[in-house]
Design a protein around this motif. Structure first.
Motif, short mmCIF file in Angstrom:
data_model
loop_
_atom_site.label_atom_id
_atom_site.label_comp_id
_atom_site.label_asym_id
_atom_site.label_seq_id
_atom_site.Cartn_x
_atom_site.Cartn_y
_atom_site.Cartn_z
N UNK A 63 13.68 8.39 0.46
CA UNK A 63 14.57 7.26 0.12
C UNK A 63 15.80 7.16 1.02
N UNK A 64 15.58 7.10 2.32
CA UNK A 64 16.69 6.78 3.23
C UNK A 64 17.18 5.37 2.90
N UNK A 65 18.49 5.19 2.91
CA UNK A 65 19.07 3.89 2.55
C UNK A 65 18.54 2.78 3.43
N UNK A 66 18.37 3.08 4.71
CA UNK A 66 17.86 2.05 5.62
C UNK A 66 16.45 1.62 5.23
N UNK A 67 15.60 2.60 4.94
CA UNK A 67 14.22 2.27 4.57
C UNK A 67 14.18 1.40 3.32
N UNK A 68 15.02 1.72 2.35
CA UNK A 68 15.05 0.92 1.13
C UNK A 68 15.54 -0.49 1.39
N UNK A 69 16.61 -0.63 2.17
CA UNK A 69 17.13 -1.96 2.49
C UNK A 69 16.10 -2.78 3.25
N UNK A 70 15.44 -2.13 4.21
CA UNK A 70 14.44 -2.85 5.01
C UNK A 70 13.26 -3.28 4.16
N UNK A 71 12.79 -2.40 3.28
CA UNK A 71 11.66 -2.76 2.43
C UNK A 71 12.02 -3.92 1.51
N UNK A 125 10.22 2.74 -7.56
CA UNK A 125 9.37 3.15 -6.45
C UNK A 125 10.15 4.06 -5.50
N UNK A 126 9.42 4.85 -4.76
CA UNK A 126 10.03 5.81 -3.85
C UNK A 126 9.43 5.61 -2.46
N UNK A 127 10.27 5.69 -1.44
CA UNK A 127 9.79 5.69 -0.06
C UNK A 127 9.75 7.15 0.39
N UNK A 128 8.55 7.64 0.59
CA UNK A 128 8.37 9.04 0.94
C UNK A 128 7.10 9.18 1.79
N UNK A 159 0.81 -1.21 0.00
CA UNK A 159 0.00 0.00 0.00
C UNK A 159 0.85 1.26 0.00
N UNK A 160 2.00 1.21 0.65
CA UNK A 160 2.83 2.41 0.82
C UNK A 160 3.67 2.69 -0.43
N UNK A 161 4.10 1.64 -1.10
CA UNK A 161 4.92 1.80 -2.30
C UNK A 161 4.03 1.65 -3.53
#
Length: 747
Positions: free
Chosen positions: A502-510, A481-484, A468-470
């Motif tokens: 797009x924090x690196x941690x958020x991308x790695x975790x996702x 896709x973007x994490x925002x 839902x978020x991405x």
């Protein structure tokens, strides 16, 4: 008065699985610790005025947070995302309901059990110690002896005091540093045929919540009489105390609590030994699974802890801190995992509320749970998560308008709602928490070779959140896709606000959460959809200084002097970035590590640095980060640690994380790889580490010397793995039940 410490024991023939001191503790921070993951004790060991501070994981003081809810911001999310993507890099500062910062309910001690002897009592040959293998805290002085442990089998605090002519006043005392005004306190004392029953009921101000401590005293010989607020015992030869504390609403059934305590000792002629034996079957078994021997000098091993701490870089100190950290981590884990302060405090004013902090501290403390064979810690972590899943769903729904779950950055153990945030700490924006908390559970499943369906179910809910978020409408120019909004705990770009993109941690975790959820649900339409979503996330970015960028979004500039290393989440605890499969990204991560400052010298920052360095095979940097903690006077005489140098702010991060650092420096594994001696600090050229668990289902015993090493591998399943050593790479075929001995050449 106490005179002349007891002579030291003969030097041990191996690592000391205990520590000792020649004087009682003068500060609660120096009191020796015991616990079973529910109850905890801090034991001063003073024969003239002995104090045992009692704690319990459930004891949190109502402060309004018990009614706090997450902010209802989902309706504003799309507008925020549009502003951020349009270049308004401070837009996230307005994504709030303007509430003041609300701390979680603070953890606090229950009371202290006090045993005062008559004035003028003297003694010789004093010594206090804690045995890590048993969990017993012992103090002796002349013929007086006190032993305390917290039973993992019976969930009870057990104290046994003996002397030839024992005279003491016994009471429960709630007056401890920081005790708030307005507590409703009630004492109860009842003489029994063989001693007394003491109760202490404390009700919080303006609340229906309370806690009650119940102590059953069984006295052998002499007389026992009432002496407010407790009892006076004279002429006895031994006293056995059994204590429990309960947090409750309404009134506690003290009669039932007393009956339960009495059942533990009725018809048992040697009650203390019997209770201890039941406890040892669980505690000793867990503690003994893994051990570290750095071939320290035997005379050094025999030193009291306070003296050993003065030898900051000695092998003897590191051996003992490894053992103590393992002991304290186990003792703090049961009903819940360790808090910022483990399970122990002697003060009602605990720093940062004594919370569970999920954006580094708890995660670092549990770093060794799988590899160092402590499933008790993993189970405690799982318990925390499972009791809060309903709250995690509410976070996802009301903050992000999404299905699935989002973990908060802080918790008091009761609520899992995201209500602790502010402008400078927009923790409600952080979406990576569930993946980090689940990582030790996934590692545990890999070590045992079976997937827990409860972990699979939570992973599916994490994946639902990302579905839902991405969404495609928030893609970048390349269709990624973007994490925002995106938050890198607890840092901000140099040229933007904390809530960014797009924090690196958020991308790695996702990426990790989606791929892991797919792996746990194979051959389903969900798996294919989740994997495809993960593959559409943007890759990491290397900045102009050759470092892995903390924010992948172009134009966001790194801030290097910070205690957190969130952007290196892909290196540790994940395997996304490593020297073998992604050497270019590993080099960029190493450059980022070189540029990272220590900011405020937090222990967790130094040891997080060491964990990442170990994964990147940099033993010199591991040694330096460890040295910052060992040289910085971070450890109390109890061998519990502090958050800052010079023993400032009692905190379990260093104590609990250090064993994980040493394991990572010596043995690393993935489901398909074994790495031996990747980052051994040069200061420890000889040693042995036994009992390490790997993520491909084998146990490893490793011994090393300056020019050789030997590994004994005991596989529980048949598998081929890649073996990495300083000599190179080779395949290693393992057969379940067939031990393999590997002899390695010059390192």
């Amino acid at each position: 008065m106490i005179s002349e410490p007891a002579p030291a024991d003969p030097p041990p023939s191996g690592p000391a699985h205990s520590t000792w001191e020649p004087l009682p503790a003068a500060r609660w921070e120096d009191a020796f610790l015991s616990g079973n993951g529910h109850h905890g004790v801090l034991v001063f060991g003073d024969p003239n005025d002995d104090r045992v501070i009692v704690t319990h994981h459930t004891l949190v003081r109502p402060n309004g947070a018990e009614h706090a809810r997450p902010p209802h911001l989902a309706a504003e999310l799309h507008a925020l995302q549009a502003r951020l993507l349009a270049g308004d890099l401070t837009a996230a500062e307005g994504f709030t309901d303007d509430r003041p910062l609300q701390w979680v309910q603070p953890f606090h001690p229950a009371f202290q059990i006090r045993l005062r002897r008559p004035p003028g009592a003297t003694g010789r040959d004093y010594r206090r110690s804690v045995d890590f293998t048993t969990g017993e805290v012992t103090a002796t002085c002349a013929d007086w002896r006190s032993r305390v442990f917290v039973s993992r089998a019976d969930d009870v605090i057990v104290q046994h005091i003996t002397a030839t002519d024992l005279a003491l006043d016994l009471a429960q005392d709630h007056q401890l540093p920081g005790t708030p005004a307005g507590l409703g306190v009630g004492h109860g004392t009842l003489l029994t045929p063989d001693g007394a029953l003491l109760t202490l009921r404390v009700r919080y101000p303006d609340s229906d919540r309370a806690y009650t401590g119940v102590t059953l005293a069984v006295v052998t010989g002499g007389t026992t009489r009432l002496a407010s607020p407790g009892v006076r015992i004279t002429g006895a030869t031994e006293v056995l105390l059994l204590t429990r504390v309960r947090r409750h609403t309404g009134e506690l059934d003290v009669v039932e609590e007393t009956r339960a305590l009495r059942e533990l000792i009725d018809e048992r002629p040697h009650s203390y030994d019997s209770l201890l034996g039941r406890h040892l079957a669980l505690h000793r078994t867990a503690y003994a699974r893994v051990a570290l021997d750095l071939r320290a000098d035997d005379a050094e091993r025999a030193l009291p802890g306070s003296e050993l701490l003065k030898r900051a870089r000695s092998a003897g100190l590191l051996e003992r801190l490894f053992a103590a950290g393992r002991y304290h981590l186990l003792s703090a884990s049961g009903l819940l995992p360790p808090r910022l302060i483990g399970l122990w405090t002697g003060d009602w004013n605990t720093a940062w509320s004594g919370a569970f902090t999920h954006d580094a501290n708890l995660n670092l403390q549990t770093a060794s749970a799988a590899s160092a064979a402590l499933p008790e810690v993993t189970d405690a972590l799982a318990s925390l998560m499972r009791r809060q899943l309903g709250d995690w769903r509410e976070n996802a729904r009301v903050v992000f308008g999404a299905r699935g779950v989002v973990a908060p950055a802080h918790s008091d153990g009761e609520s899992g709602l995201s209500y602790h945030f502010s402008r400078e700490y927009p923790l409600h924006l952080w979406s990576a928490g569930a993946d980090w908390l689940l990582k030790p559970l996934v590692d545990h499943d890999e070590t045992r070779g079976a997937r827990d369906p409860r972990t699979a179910a939570v992973l599916a809910e994490v994946a639902l959140f990302y579905e839902d978020f991405l969404t495609a409408e928030r893609g970048d120019a390349d269709g990624r896709l973007v994490i925002v909004p995106s938050y890198s705990p607890e840092n901000r770009p140099q040229n933007a606000s904390w809530g960014a993109i797009n924090a690196a941690m958020d991308l790695s975790a996702a990426r990790h959460a989606l791929h892991t959820a797919a792996d746990y649900h194979p051959d389903t339409p969900d798996a294919a959809r989740w994997s495809a979503l993960a593959d559409r996330l943007p890759p990491h970015r290397v900045n102009s200084q050759g470092a892995l960028a903390e924010w992948v979004w172009p134009g966001l500039e790194d801030t290097y002097d910070h205690r957190h290393l969130s952007h290196l989440y892909g290196v540790w605890p994940l395997d996304e970035i490593n020297p073998y499969d992604t050497p270019e990204l590993a080099a960029a991560a190493h450059r980022a590590l070189q540029l990272r400052g220590a900011e405020n010298d937090s222990a967790h920052g130094h040891l997080h640095h060491a964990l990442v360095a170990a994964r990147l095979r940099d033993g010199e940097r591991v040694a330096d980060a460890l040295g910052q903690v060992l040289d910085g006077d971070f450890f109390h005489a109890s061998l519990m640690s502090a958050h800052y140098p010079n023993r400032d702010v009692y905190n379990a991060d260093a104590a609990h994380t250090l064993p994980g650092v040493l394991v990572e420096a010596l043995v690393q594994s993935t489901p398909d790889r074994l790495v031996l001696l990747p980052a051994l600090p040069a200061a420890y050229p000889h040693g042995q580490l036994t009992g390490v668990r790997t993520r491909f289902g084998a146990e490893v015993d490793l011994s090393w010397a300056p020019h050789s090493a030997t590994a004994l591998i005991r596989p529980s399943r048949t598998h081929r793995v890649e073996l990495r050593t300083s000599s190179g790479t080779e395949p290693l075929d393992l057969v379940a039940g067939e031990d393999r001995v590997l002899t390695l050449g010059a390192r």
